[in-house]
Enzyme design. Structure first.
Site, PDB file in Angstrom:
ATOM      1  N   SER A 115      -6.678 -32.435  20.622  1.00 23.91           N
ATOM      2  CA  SER A 115      -6.549 -32.096  22.043  1.00 23.91           C
ATOM      3  C   SER A 115      -7.901 -31.696  22.620  1.00 23.91           C
ATOM      4  CB  SER A 115      -5.490 -31.010  22.213  1.00 23.91           C
ATOM      5  OG  SER A 115      -5.136 -30.857  23.562  1.00 23.91           O
ATOM      6  N   ASP A 118      -0.262 -35.892  22.676  1.00 30.93           N
ATOM      7  CA  ASP A 118      -1.133 -34.794  22.277  1.00 30.93           C
ATOM      8  C   ASP A 118      -0.969 -34.427  20.806  1.00 30.93           C
ATOM      9  OD1 ASP A 118      -2.019 -31.936  21.971  1.00 30.93           O
ATOM     10  OD2 ASP A 118      -2.512 -32.221  24.087  1.00 30.93           O
TER      11      ASP A 118
END
Length: 740
Positions: free
Chosen positions: A74, A220
């Site tokens: 991320s 993600d």
């Protein structure tokens, strides 16, 4: 994994700081790069808190710590990817300081930069969200935001980064961690461009569309491995420096929807994080900067996070010093690590890969760049965002490739993921607490583009105090889309009151059926000149009130010429810009007119802002050249901002004059994920009146008015709670929404 909105921000940084160009595919954990790493730097996800990674990198460089591989999740994948592609910590910090985060989380260009045609989508103001259709079925996007601004930022920064064609050949080998949406398992991205790798690693579920790679949908990486120490070990790490900036668990206190969201995300990632942390040995080091109460969405505090990250790394300086390399190795590392383009990028050739519904000529004309000229990445990104705002494309991207000494700019313009049709809804309600209430429910259907020349078909349906059915076909001519023709037809019904002595004496129902043929030229982004021939049947029937008022039935027709300027930054509560309208209309027996009419009208408003205070002076003038009793041709005054103490359209005349100045102050607001709510308090001072054709407009003949209001610009339209006073008469107002 960080929460929806935190992720939004994480994605923002990703886009904002993206790096290099490379090729594309994904790979499962456990497959190491070709050169076995020894020291692996692991950077966790954590939204805005991830800016602390930059501070840690500063200290690593001071101590001459040279990682052999970077693995990030991320926000960690963003910072790590940029560093691997040649960005220094100081350059990344400067990038953070210059970021407009609100622009990152919106795919809209500023309204003043939209095409004049697209600006008219804001008039009237309907609910912002549109319902799209795909094969006649409602289409739900896979993300709240399309991600166009994000994509262009990544493309631009990729062009400014290392030109390596694989993640292994970056200045520092690099891996990004994503999550397979189907299985929930971690995916280590190996053979992808840096931009694709980072975009997938921070593709917040629900906020941005998943990234499709090698037949898998990736989101993600925080959901599967927010602190990917285990993956680093599987990739061959003998030593790990891990930086954890994950949001800590809250232990109670005041809860709200953001804190609940952050807590749930922290709970979801905590198990994976603890499992990974347990894999650390005495040869490894875990750095956990103290970020205090900083939230994953505190992007206005990112520079503070850099400082705190630096402090956290300095607290472990003695341990970090054990990882330092000698001077010779450090000199070689830093020379290699800083390799990326620094000067202007000159493009030798431009290629358009256009699969959109619009023609190649329209796409190419939108780009100002020519071969042989330096590529201004900010300008190119803005031009492509303007092109995207024509609403005929999917996510537009570009890349710069070099082969045999020839540098080529490639622009890819795909079709939109949904079909061409969309529906936008709106509601309007008004009440002056004096017996005058109105409401409307509106639906606007748009089909665009109808053809490769950019044709548009729009249909409007409205119920309520004002009923409407209208259909328009707008056809630009040529690739410049400057000249146009627009045939249209419509039916309109509305209920109006006629006043005498401050009291409604009769209520009419007015109906009209009209056909129109317009043609004209668009004047840049700021204006339009249009000529329209029209013919109409007009009927007015008394419904309630004095029976002495007769019905009316008339055939109308003529020519109308309009010059319009629209340069305001927003339709409701503008803070800057000009809005102007000049119109001339004349009846013609050739087009069926039964009565001779001729009129001219003019209106002008200009908004200027000082700090939180906006001032908008406004003037209006209109005149009939022959006396008329037709309600449609009479000029009207009355209502909020138009002599605020009078009823809506209470004053009628063959001539009108109005001047006012509106001042309002921005009190507060909320802006996130493309949603913008602004709250204002304001005053208006008004002077005006209506007249007969031969009456003189004098200072003594003007009625005056005063208005005060609390207003808000909301996704459903403007909201007003106001008070008006004119010539000793008072009136309160409540209004929300808008209407045609």
């Amino acid at each position: 994994m960080t929460p929806g909105r935190s992720r939004l921000a994480a994605v923002g940084l990703a886009a904002i700081m993206l790096g290099s160009s490379a090729a594309a595919a994904a790979e499962a954990p456990g497959q190491a790069p070709s050169t076995e790493p020894k020291l692996v730097l692991v950077l966790s996800g954590g939204g805005a808190r991830g800016a602390a990674h930059i501070g840690v990198l500063k200290v690593l460089e001071e101590l001459h710590v040279a990682p052999d591989l970077i693995v990030g999740t991320s926000m960690g994948s963003i910072i790590g990817g940029l560093y691997a592609a040649g960005w220094s910590p100081e350059e990344m910090e400067e990038l953070l300081a210059s970021m407009d985060w609100n622009a990152v989380f919106s795919d809209e260009v500023p309204r003043r930069d939209k095409s004049f045609r697209r600006k008219q989508d804001d008039r009237p103001i309907l609910i912002q969200a549109r319902i799209h259709f795909k094969k006649w079925r409602p289409y739900l996007p896979t993300g709240l935001l399309g991600g166009q601004s994000l994509e262009l930022l990544m493309d631009a920064l990729q062009a400014r980064s290392s030109s390596a064609v694989s993640l292994d050949r970056l200045n520092i080998p690099y891996r990004a961690v994503a999550t397979d949406l189907s299985t929930g398992q971690p995916v280590v991205i190996t053979d992808a461009s840096l931009a694709t790798a980072m975009r997938a690693s921070m593709s917040i579920p629900g906020a941005f569309a998943p990234v499709e790679l090698d037949g898998r949908l990736l989101v993600d990486g925080g959901a599967a491995a927010n602190l990917p120490i285990g993956i680093a070990k599987e990739l061959g790490a003998t030593t790990v420096i891990a930086v954890d900036i994950s949001s800590p668990l809250e232990e109670g206190g005041s809860w709200h929807f953001l804190s609940v969201s952050q807590q749930m995300t922290s709970l979801l990632t905590r198990g994976h994080r603890d499992q990974d942390a347990a894999l650390l040995t005495d040869n490894d080091l875990l750095i956990e900067p103290e970020l205090g109460d900083m939230s994953f969405i505190d992007f206005d505090r990112t520079l503070e996070a850099v400082t705190l990250g630096e402090a956290g790394a300095r607290a472990s300086a003695s341990k970090l010093a054990h990882f330092a390399v000698d001077d010779e190795r450090w000199a070689a590392f830093i020379e290699r690590q800083r390799r990326r383009p620094r000067g202007p990028i000159v493009v030798d050739r431009i290629r358009i890969e256009n699969t959109s519904p619009l023609s190649d000529a329209i796409v190419r004309r939108a780009l100002a760049i020519e071969p042989g000229a330096p590529l201004e990445l900010n300008e190119l990104s803005h031009e492509l965002l303007e092109l995207h705002n024509l609403r005929a494309f999917g996510i537009i991207d570009f890349r710069v490739e070099e082969s045999a000494g020839v540098r080529e700019l490639i622009v890819h313009t795909p079709p939109p993921p949904a079909g061409k049709g969309s529906v936008q809804l709106g509601v309007g309600f008004s009440d002056d607490f004096n017996g005058n209430t109105g409401y409307t429910i509106t639906a606007r259907h748009q089909l665009l583009p109808v053809n490769r020349r950019g044709g548009e078909w729009q249909n409007i349906f409205q119920l309520g105090t004002v009923g409407l059915v209208d259909s328009q076909f707008y056809q630009p001519l040529g690739s410049s889309m400057r000249w146009f023709v627009e045939p249209s037809a419509g039916f309109r019904r509305e209920i109006i009151d006629l006043w005498a002595g401050g009291t409604p004496v009769v209520q009419y129902e007015i109906e009209s059926v009209e056909g129109r043929l317009g043609a004209g030229r668009v004047l840049g982004h700021w204006g339009e000149l249009r000529a329209t021939a029209f013919t109409a049947d007009y009927r007015a029937l008394p419904r309630i009130g004095n029976p002495a008022f007769p019905p009316d039935d008339e055939r109308r027709g003529g020519i109308r010429i309009d010059l319009r300027i629209d340069d305001v930054d927003t339709v409701s509560f503008p803070t800057r810009g000009t809005e102007m309208g000049v119109a001339y209309e004349r009846s013609s027996s050739v087009l069926g007119a039964e009565n001779e009419t001729e009129l001219v009208s003019f209106r002008l408003a200009h908004s200027i802002t000082f700090g939180r205070n906006t001032f908008t002076p406004y003037v209006e003038y209109g005149k009939n050249f022959q006396p008329t009793l037709d309600y449609i041709n009479l000029f009207k005054l009355g209502g909020l901002g138009r002599l605020s103490g009078f009823g809506d359209d209470e004053l009628l005349g063959d001539k009108v004059a109005l001047a006012r100045i509106v001042a309002y102050r921005h009190l507060t607001g909320f802006r996130a994920a493309g949603i913008n709510i602004r709250v204002y308090a304001g005053l208006s001072l008004e002077a005006g009146n209506v007249y007969g054709i031969d009456d003189a407009i004098t200072t003594s003949s003007l009625d005056t008015g005063l208005g005060a209001f609390i207003g808000a610009d909301t996704p459903a339209g403007p909201l007003y709670l106001g008070y008006g006073r004119s010539e000793g008469r008072d009136r309160f107002y409540l209004a929300i929404g808008d209407r045609f």
